[in-house]
Design a protein around this motif. Sequence first.
Motif, PDB file in Angstrom:
ATOM      1  N   ALA A 177       8.662  12.404  -2.224  1.00 54.33           N
ATOM      2  CA  ALA A 177       8.904  10.982  -2.457  1.00 54.33           C
ATOM      3  C   ALA A 177       7.645  10.204  -2.123  1.00 54.33           C
ATOM      4  N   THR A 178       7.603   8.966  -2.574  1.00 52.44           N
ATOM      5  CA  THR A 178       6.498   8.066  -2.267  1.00 52.44           C
ATOM      6  C   THR A 178       6.915   7.127  -1.145  1.00 52.44           C
ATOM      7  N   VAL A 179       6.032   6.920  -0.189  1.00 53.73           N
ATOM      8  CA  VAL A 179       6.272   6.000   0.922  1.00 53.73           C
ATOM      9  C   VAL A 179       5.319   4.830   0.785  1.00 53.73           C
ATOM     10  N   SER A 180       5.870   3.606   0.699  1.00 53.06           N
ATOM     11  CA  SER A 180       5.068   2.400   0.524  1.00 53.06           C
ATOM     12  C   SER A 180       5.337   1.424   1.658  1.00 53.06           C
ATOM     13  N   ALA A 181       4.327   0.654   2.021  1.00 52.29           N
ATOM     14  CA  ALA A 181       4.454  -0.303   3.116  1.00 52.29           C
ATOM     15  C   ALA A 181       5.217  -1.547   2.662  1.00 52.29           C
ATOM     16  N   LEU A 204       4.240   6.753  12.431  1.00 52.76           N
ATOM     17  CA  LEU A 204       4.310   5.310  12.219  1.00 52.76           C
ATOM     18  C   LEU A 204       4.589   4.622  13.551  1.00 52.76           C
ATOM     19  N   THR A 205       3.669   3.775  13.990  1.00 53.75           N
ATOM     20  CA  THR A 205       3.816   3.105  15.279  1.00 53.75           C
ATOM     21  C   THR A 205       4.111   1.610  15.133  1.00 53.75           C
ATOM     22  N   PHE A 206       3.895   1.059  13.938  1.00 51.64           N
ATOM     23  CA  PHE A 206       4.160  -0.371  13.729  1.00 51.64           C
ATOM     24  C   PHE A 206       4.417  -0.609  12.249  1.00 51.64           C
ATOM     25  N   GLY A 207       5.412  -1.476  11.958  1.00 48.99           N
ATOM     26  CA  GLY A 207       5.676  -1.848  10.576  1.00 48.99           C
ATOM     27  C   GLY A 207       6.889  -1.168   9.987  1.00 48.99           C
ATOM     28  N   GLN A 208       7.130  -1.465   8.723  1.00 49.75           N
ATOM     29  CA  GLN A 208       8.277  -0.925   8.000  1.00 49.75           C
ATOM     30  C   GLN A 208       7.833  -0.412   6.637  1.00 49.75           C
ATOM     31  N   VAL A 209       8.443   0.690   6.207  1.00 52.63           N
ATOM     32  CA  VAL A 209       8.099   1.300   4.925  1.00 52.63           C
ATOM     33  C   VAL A 209       9.375   1.599   4.143  1.00 52.63           C
ATOM     34  N   LYS A 210       9.226   1.795   2.852  1.00 55.76           N
ATOM     35  CA  LYS A 210      10.342   2.240   2.021  1.00 55.76           C
ATOM     36  C   LYS A 210       9.996   3.578   1.399  1.00 55.76           C
ATOM     37  N   VAL A 211      11.019   4.403   1.204  1.00 61.15           N
ATOM     38  CA  VAL A 211      10.866   5.745   0.644  1.00 61.15           C
ATOM     39  C   VAL A 211      11.513   5.756  -0.732  1.00 61.15           C
ATOM     40  N   ILE A 212      10.720   6.007  -1.769  1.00 62.39           N
ATOM     41  CA  ILE A 212      11.194   5.954  -3.153  1.00 62.39           C
ATOM     42  C   ILE A 212      10.907   7.284  -3.846  1.00 62.39           C
ATOM     43  N   ASP A 264       0.834  -1.205   0.000  1.00 64.23           N
ATOM     44  CA  ASP A 264       0.000   0.000   0.000  1.00 64.23           C
ATOM     45  C   ASP A 264       0.868   1.255   0.000  1.00 64.23           C
ATOM     46  N   VAL A 265       0.368   2.311  -0.642  1.00 64.09           N
ATOM     47  CA  VAL A 265       1.048   3.606  -0.636  1.00 64.09           C
ATOM     48  C   VAL A 265       0.515   4.438   0.520  1.00 64.09           C
ATOM     49  N   LEU A 266       1.423   4.870   1.388  1.00 62.95           N
ATOM     50  CA  LEU A 266       1.042   5.712   2.519  1.00 62.95           C
ATOM     51  C   LEU A 266       1.044   7.191   2.124  1.00 62.95           C
ATOM     52  N   LEU A 267       2.077   7.597   1.390  1.00 65.57           N
ATOM     53  CA  LEU A 267       2.229   8.970   0.910  1.00 65.57           C
ATOM     54  C   LEU A 267       2.719   8.897  -0.528  1.00 65.57           C
ATOM     55  N   ARG A 268       2.199   9.779  -1.379  1.00 67.19           N
ATOM     56  CA  ARG A 268       2.550   9.707  -2.796  1.00 67.19           C
ATOM     57  C   ARG A 268       3.294  10.963  -3.243  1.00 67.19           C
ATOM     58  N   GLN A 269       4.392  10.761  -3.961  1.00 69.44           N
ATOM     59  CA  GLN A 269       5.180  11.872  -4.486  1.00 69.44           C
ATOM     60  C   GLN A 269       4.300  12.766  -5.363  1.00 69.44           C
ATOM     61  N   GLY A 270       4.417  14.075  -5.171  1.00 63.65           N
ATOM     62  CA  GLY A 270       3.647  15.030  -5.963  1.00 63.65           C
ATOM     63  C   GLY A 270       2.353  15.470  -5.311  1.00 63.65           C
ATOM     64  N   ALA A 271       1.866  14.710  -4.314  1.00 65.86           N
ATOM     65  CA  ALA A 271       0.636  15.097  -3.618  1.00 65.86           C
ATOM     66  C   ALA A 271       0.912  16.237  -2.654  1.00 65.86           C
ATOM     67  N   GLN A 272      -0.111  16.978  -2.329  1.00 67.27           N
ATOM     68  CA  GLN A 272       0.035  18.075  -1.378  1.00 67.27           C
ATOM     69  C   GLN A 272       0.195  17.533   0.042  1.00 67.27           C
ATOM     70  N   GLY A 273       0.941  18.269   0.870  1.00 68.03           N
ATOM     71  CA  GLY A 273       1.188  17.838   2.238  1.00 68.03           C
ATOM     72  C   GLY A 273       0.053  18.209   3.164  1.00 68.03           C
ATOM     73  N   SER A 274      -0.993  17.421   3.166  1.00 66.56           N
ATOM     74  CA  SER A 274      -2.176  17.720   3.974  1.00 66.56           C
ATOM     75  C   SER A 274      -2.079  17.172   5.387  1.00 66.56           C
ATOM     76  N   HIS A 275      -1.135  16.247   5.628  1.00 69.17           N
ATOM     77  CA  HIS A 275      -1.034  15.611   6.939  1.00 69.17           C
ATOM     78  C   HIS A 275       0.331  14.952   7.077  1.00 69.17           C
ATOM     79  N   VAL A 276       0.684  14.625   8.311  1.00 67.41           N
ATOM     80  CA  VAL A 276       1.858  13.802   8.578  1.00 67.41           C
ATOM     81  C   VAL A 276       1.372  12.455   9.094  1.00 67.41           C
ATOM     82  N   LEU A 277       2.244  11.454   9.043  1.00 72.44           N
ATOM     83  CA  LEU A 277       1.932  10.131   9.567  1.00 72.44           C
ATOM     84  C   LEU A 277       2.895   9.787  10.694  1.00 72.44           C
TER      85      LEU A 277
END
Length: 228
Positions: free
Chosen positions: A94-98, A53-61, A38-51
């Motif tokens: 950048a895009t952040v994916s789970a 992260l309390t559990f899991g691992q993500v990659k930043v691309i 799943d995509v948590l944050l997508r490159q190019g989208a407006q910064g409407s919120h922060v996340l």
Amino acid sequence: MIAKTAYPTYAWIMRPFSQPVWHSLIESGTPCRYEAGDVLLRQGAQGSHVLVLTFGQVKVIRLEPDGSELLLAVRGADDLLGELAVLDGGERSATVSALTTCLAYAVPAERFHRIVRQFDLHGMLMRRAIRHLREGEDVRADLAGLPAVTLVARTLLRLAMGLEVPLTQSDLAAATGLSRSAVAAELAALRRAKIVATARRRMVIQDLDALRATAWDERPVLDSRSES
């Protein structure tokens, strides 16, 4: 070029805030669940919120201008995601994916700014943003001319969470700018030397000192084309 002492980098990224700040962020957020891919944050989208992260691992691309993808970082629990676009009012860089099942709290920009003012976090967030930007610049510098085995070794150190790198060989290719076959060849050499072990969707560092030595040319470069 990244200094040797900067590896691994994840130690200074984890838990960026004090406990009171962390609790305030979580209490101000809406819980969200993401599954692997799943995509948590997508490159190019407006910064409407922060996340938060309390559990899991993500990659930043990051999608580069030439259309290629560059894997910049791996993040884990107790980290903050997406704050730069909220702070400057711009687009996601950048895009952040789970990578795994993830739990996070979405904090709207207005509430995040209020917490930043309440706890006087501007200076700390600026320093954090600068470190992230420098990290991206240093990754690109490493891609410019390092031998493949050195690049793979440094990338494993940079992306490791403890002694585990929770990525596929395709992810590692995106992080190094190498082809998947080139990454596979270098990993095979590291496996033969018992420096790294590979498993499904992850790599495990077996000999940290040897991997650091390989990354910094303190021993003869492994010949990935020959069998031991």
